[in-house]
Design a protein around this motif. Structure first.
Motif, mmCIF file in Angstrom:
data_model
loop_
_atom_site.group_PDB
_atom_site.id
_atom_site.type_symbol
_atom_site.label_atom_id
_atom_site.label_comp_id
_atom_site.label_asym_id
_atom_site.label_seq_id
_atom_site.Cartn_x
_atom_site.Cartn_y
_atom_site.Cartn_z
ATOM 1 N N HIS A 446 0.775 -1.234 0.000
ATOM 2 C CA HIS A 446 0.000 0.000 0.000
ATOM 3 C C HIS A 446 0.809 1.288 0.000
ATOM 4 N N ARG A 448 3.271 2.812 -1.726
ATOM 5 C CA ARG A 448 3.405 3.676 -2.900
ATOM 6 C C ARG A 448 2.066 4.297 -3.286
ATOM 7 N N LEU A 449 1.023 3.456 -3.173
ATOM 8 C CA LEU A 449 -0.312 3.930 -3.513
ATOM 9 C C LEU A 449 -0.725 5.078 -2.592
ATOM 10 N N CYS A 450 -0.469 4.912 -1.296
ATOM 11 C CA CYS A 450 -0.829 5.960 -0.344
ATOM 12 C C CYS A 450 -0.055 7.236 -0.630
ATOM 13 N N ARG A 451 1.223 7.089 -0.940
ATOM 14 C CA ARG A 451 2.024 8.277 -1.196
ATOM 15 C C ARG A 451 1.581 8.954 -2.482
ATOM 16 N N GLN A 452 1.253 8.142 -3.481
ATOM 17 C CA GLN A 452 0.786 8.678 -4.749
ATOM 18 C C GLN A 452 -0.514 9.458 -4.580
ATOM 19 N N LEU A 453 -1.444 8.878 -3.813
ATOM 20 C CA LEU A 453 -2.758 9.497 -3.683
ATOM 21 C C LEU A 453 -2.801 10.510 -2.540
ATOM 22 N N GLY A 454 -1.716 10.611 -1.785
ATOM 23 C CA GLY A 454 -1.684 11.565 -0.686
ATOM 24 C C GLY A 454 -2.531 11.152 0.497
ATOM 25 N N ILE A 455 -2.654 9.846 0.716
ATOM 26 C CA ILE A 455 -3.413 9.370 1.873
ATOM 27 C C ILE A 455 -2.464 9.334 3.061
ATOM 28 N N ALA A 459 -6.350 9.833 7.920
ATOM 29 C CA ALA A 459 -7.034 9.200 6.794
ATOM 30 C C ALA A 459 -6.391 7.849 6.494
ATOM 31 N N VAL A 464 -6.778 2.764 5.558
ATOM 32 C CA VAL A 464 -5.836 1.747 5.094
ATOM 33 C C VAL A 464 -5.326 0.863 6.232
ATOM 34 N N PHE B 55 8.704 8.763 -6.038
ATOM 35 C CA PHE B 55 8.933 7.729 -5.033
ATOM 36 C C PHE B 55 10.422 7.599 -4.713
ATOM 37 N N ALA B 76 2.293 12.937 -4.073
ATOM 38 C CA ALA B 76 0.879 13.293 -4.208
ATOM 39 C C ALA B 76 0.703 14.691 -4.768
ATOM 40 N N HIS B 92 -9.451 -4.132 0.663
ATOM 41 C CA HIS B 92 -10.583 -4.092 1.585
ATOM 42 C C HIS B 92 -11.589 -3.000 1.231
ATOM 43 N N PRO B 105 -8.293 11.994 -0.738
ATOM 44 C CA PRO B 105 -7.526 10.970 -0.029
ATOM 45 C C PRO B 105 -8.125 10.602 1.322
#
Lengths: 544, 253
Positions: A446, A448-455, A459, A464, B55, B76, B92, B105
């Motif tokens: 998760h 990279r996805l979180c960093r990409q989407l800014g989560i 949040a 997550v 990244f 982001a 999930h 987000p």
């Protein structure tokens, strides 16, 4: 290599490391405070500390080491035979059940097990009754070295057998095929195939058992039976609770600390796994034809192991059911102790999960950030440092804080805080096992996805981390609570009329020879531990 | 981000080292076009994408979008969406939530956002599947969800890191065509890593060839994947050049 020290693109990483650093700080404070207590006491009364070195002290050290060596032998030698029998017969009926039974002692509070051993082997126990009924005469008392050895073997034979079985299961199937093709006799199979596999694992296993026995407190306290059979840990307790001799407590604690550090250093060189986790192996097809004589021998070995491990457990249940459970549960002291135990264990488990989550996520983030460069100090501490708390037994932390607190206040008033903090930290290595694999694999999926989407921040926790970690955390929580609820360590030092946990009350009833009450309380305690462990296994077992 | 800008990407003398292998990238990715990134495994294709997405951080050099330095900007905050080969979705969360994360987000969505999500799902051919969990979808459908999120997120640059490598040939062609359509309708700058020259020939106008952490050659795809390609590219493609030529022939008929 010109890599910038602080990548500007990852300011958020720092927040998560704070969680891990907070966890480290908590552990450091707990251990540091204890050491400070020792130093303060030493500085206050240096001559008293010098006087504490006497023949009694030498005797205590000698007995501590002697019982640990004998206990290790009494545990590991039978375990070799048992593990081999289990390995040779990979598929008999009830094998899985036997292995499950072997995991029971580890879940049992030590004081409950001690009571079970007494109920079976003691002078007023079932075997003594049998012996006198069949006219075998006088049954010896098991208080002292023999009782300690039996109880330690009860805990550690199954543990060592399971670990050895794991080692045996690593033998490649081709070796078995080869052995049967060459027509090896059982003895040569043992010498050429099984023993080499076990020998490799043996130093680590023996070291682990030795460590558990050297730091054993509850067993020695309840089954030692007097000053002749006292270990360092019990002597610390006696120095603080009965003789009120802080100088002696200081010397004993320092000695025990030195001893455990030396042992752990040795163990690390042997490659032992201090948290001692075993997984139940699936039975495997073997290619050797096993002769009738050997089968009979192995069956006898396994029956004996079953009786030895199952006997005390059965005695706990039988003794508990004989007690007047209805009256016990109605008794105010029992209910108060149960409530105290549940509350303290609950808070300790919550604290433990928070600390462990902080350490685990902090470590993983540091690892992810550094890429291929070597791990830094903080990461290494968050990794193996969590197991370091096993180096400093609860009694030592408790004793150190006791010495420190009494300089400023009534130490007994801190009982709840101390029990919660120490139990929480002691359970960390076990909870790490429960949550780290899930956490780390989820992080890899998760991050990279979180960093990409800014989560980030809350949040990320809500969307997550929590959905993924809920289950492993619940497992860890149940484990931590089970460990905490059965613990008789810090509470033995800090307990009082005002603050009693169930194990403390059990100890009190045992000391005043109210055996039936003790048996009943032991059963109640065992049931709670069991429910929690089962819950933990259920939560951890599914969905994998 | 205003749509009027020309979002070319400049990789300006970027140096990076991973596991002791030094890499040195210097390239420009054309705006409003699809560029393919090819090269042997370990040549730094994914690393280059990770540098562009933020990244990874270069030890030297700059990454510019539309002429502005973004080297120190968090992933982001960059004008970039990236689709990975796997793990594009939270297992999930349902499809709508996974797409919605592209808008907020913290998943705080209003009515207009929800409409956009439905539209995007329709656009990638997943209408009505918004309540499904990722495990109830096929591999191709999961990548379509990721593309729907790219639409909802609406960033001018799209990076595809072998996004369709695990799909079968015909499914992969469908996905590539979908990317082609999305690129045209949104005027996106697309950079895609691929192992298969046929992927590049199908939708990419430009192709960049990497070897040992360096840009060795670049040009328009038809030239780069033909007999006129530089020697290193020909060596890498080996027998594939002729196959690729056949594909061109088919495409042109």
């Amino acid at each position: 290599m010109a890599v910038r020290d602080e990548p500007l693109t990852r300011p958020r990483g720092a927040v998560h490391e704070w969680r891990g650093l907070a966890g480290l700080a908590f552990i450091g404070l707990l251990i540091g405070g204890a050491l400070l207590g020792l130093v303060a006491e030493g500085a206050r009364d240096p001559s008293g500390a010098r006087d504490a070195f006497d023949p009694y002290l030498a005797r205590v050290v000698r007995f501590t080491l002697l019982q640990a060596i004998l206990s290790t032998l009494a545990s590991v030698l039978p375990a070799i035979v048992v593990a081999r029998a289990l390995s040779r017969h990979g598929a008999f009926r009830g094998r899985g059940l036997l292995l499950r039974l072997f995991s029971v002692p580890l879940a049992l509070p030590q004081i409950v097990a001690a009571l079970g051993v007494l109920a079976l082997f003691g002078r007023a126990g079932l075997l003594a009754d049998l012996a006198s009924a069949s006219g075998l005469g006088h049954w010896p008392s098991i208080y002292g070295l023999s009782g300690i050895l039996i109880a330690h073997a009860f805990f550690n034979v199954p543990l060592a057998a399971r670990l050895l079985l794991q080692a045996l299961d690593t033998i490649p199937a081709d070796h078995w095929r080869l052995a049967s093709q060459l027509g090896m006799a059982p003895w040569s199979t043992f010498g050429l195939i099984e023993w080499p596999a076990m020998r490799a694992a043996l130093p680590g296993i023996a070291g682990l058992v030795f460590m558990l026995c050297v730091t054993s407190f509850t067993i020695v306290l309840t089954l030692g039976g007097g000053p002749a059979a006292t270990t360092l840990e019990v002597a610390i307790y006696q120095a603080l609770r009965f003789d009120f001799d802080p100088a002696r407590a200081l010397v004993l604690t320092a000695l025990q600390l030195g001893l455990t550090i030396a042992i752990v250093w040795l163990l690390a060189r042997l490659g032992a796994d201090l948290a001692g986790e075993t997984s139940i192996a699936v039975s495997r097809r073997r290619y050797a034809a096993i002769g009738g004589v050997e089968t009979l021998f192995n069956a006898a070995v396994l029956m004996l192991a079953l009786a030895f491990v199952g006997g005390p457990i059965a005695a706990i249940v039988a003794g508990g059911l004989e007690a007047d459970l209805g009256r016990l549960i109605g008794e105010h002291a029992v209910r108060a102790a149960l409530a105290t135990s549940l509350v303290l264990a609950f808070v300790a488990a919550i604290l433990c999960c928070l600390l462990t989550f902080g350490l685990v996520s902090g470590r993983k983030r540091l690892e992810a950030r550094r890429r291929s460069s070597p791990a830094g100090l903080a990461e290494r501490l968050m990794d193996s440092g969590t197991a370091l708390v096993l180096v400093v037994p609860p009694i030592i932390i408790g004793a150190g804080w006791f010495l420190l607190l009494r300089l400023f206040a009534d130490a007994f008033a801190f009982a709840p805080v101390m029990v919660v903090c120490v139990n929480a930290v002691m359970a960390i290595p076990f909870v790490v096992r429960a949550i780290r694999p899930a956490h780390d694999s989820a992080f890899d999926r998760h991050d990279r996805l979180c960093r990409q989407l800014g989560i980030t921040g809350m949040a990320r926790l809500r969307l997550v981390d929590w959905p993924v970690m809920r289950r492993p955390l619940a497992t860890g929580f149940a484990f931590a609570m089970a460990l905490s609820i059965g613990d008789l360590g810090v509470i033995a030092l800090f307990g009082s009329e005002q603050v009693q946990t169930l194990p403390y009350l059990l100890l009190a009833r045992m000391s005043s020879y109210r055996t039936a009450d003790a048996a009943g309380i032991a059963l109640i305690l065992a049931v709670f531990c069991f429910l929690l462990i089962m819950l933990a296994e259920r939560l951890g077992g599914e969905k994998r | 981000m205003s749509g009027a800008e020309i979002f070319d990407i400049t990789i300006d003398k970027v140096r990076f080292s991973y596991d002791g292998a030094p890499m040195h990238f210097d390239a420009t990715i054309a705006a409003n076009a699809i560029t393919a990134l090819i090269g042997p495994s370990g040549s730094g294709k994914s690393t280059l994408l990770n540098l562009i997405a933020g990244f990874e951080t270069p030890s030297q050099g700059r990454i510019l979008f539309a002429g502005r330095d973004h080297t120190a900007v968090a992933p982001a905050e960059r004008p970039v969406s990236m689709v990975f080969q796997e793990n594009n979705l939270f297992a999930h969360l349902d499809v709508a939530a996974n797409v919605g994360l592209g808008r907020s987000p913290s998943l705080k969505l209003d009515e207009a956002d929800r409409d956009d999500i439905s539209t995007a799902l329709e656009r990638v051919g997943l209408a009505g599947k918004d309540k499904r969990l990722p495990r109830e979808l096929s591999g191709g459908e999961r990548q379509r969800v990721a593309l729907a999120r790219v639409l909802v997120r609406n960033r001018p640059v799209l990076l595809l890191d072998e996004a369709f490598a695990s799909l079968g040939p015909s499914l992969r062609r469908d996905m590539l065509d979908l990317v082609g359509e999305l690129q045209r309708s949104r005027a996106m700058t697309v950079l895609m890593v691929t192992h298969d020259p046929a992927d590049a020939l199908r939708i990419a106008a430009h192709t960049i060839f990497l070897e040992n952490g360096c840009v060795v050659a670049s040009g328009d795809t038809a030239t780069m994947l033909s007999g006129k390609a530089p020697a290193q590219v020909q060596r890498y493609l080996g027998g594939k050049v002729r196959d690729a030529g056949d594909t061109i022939a088919r495409k042109e008929t």
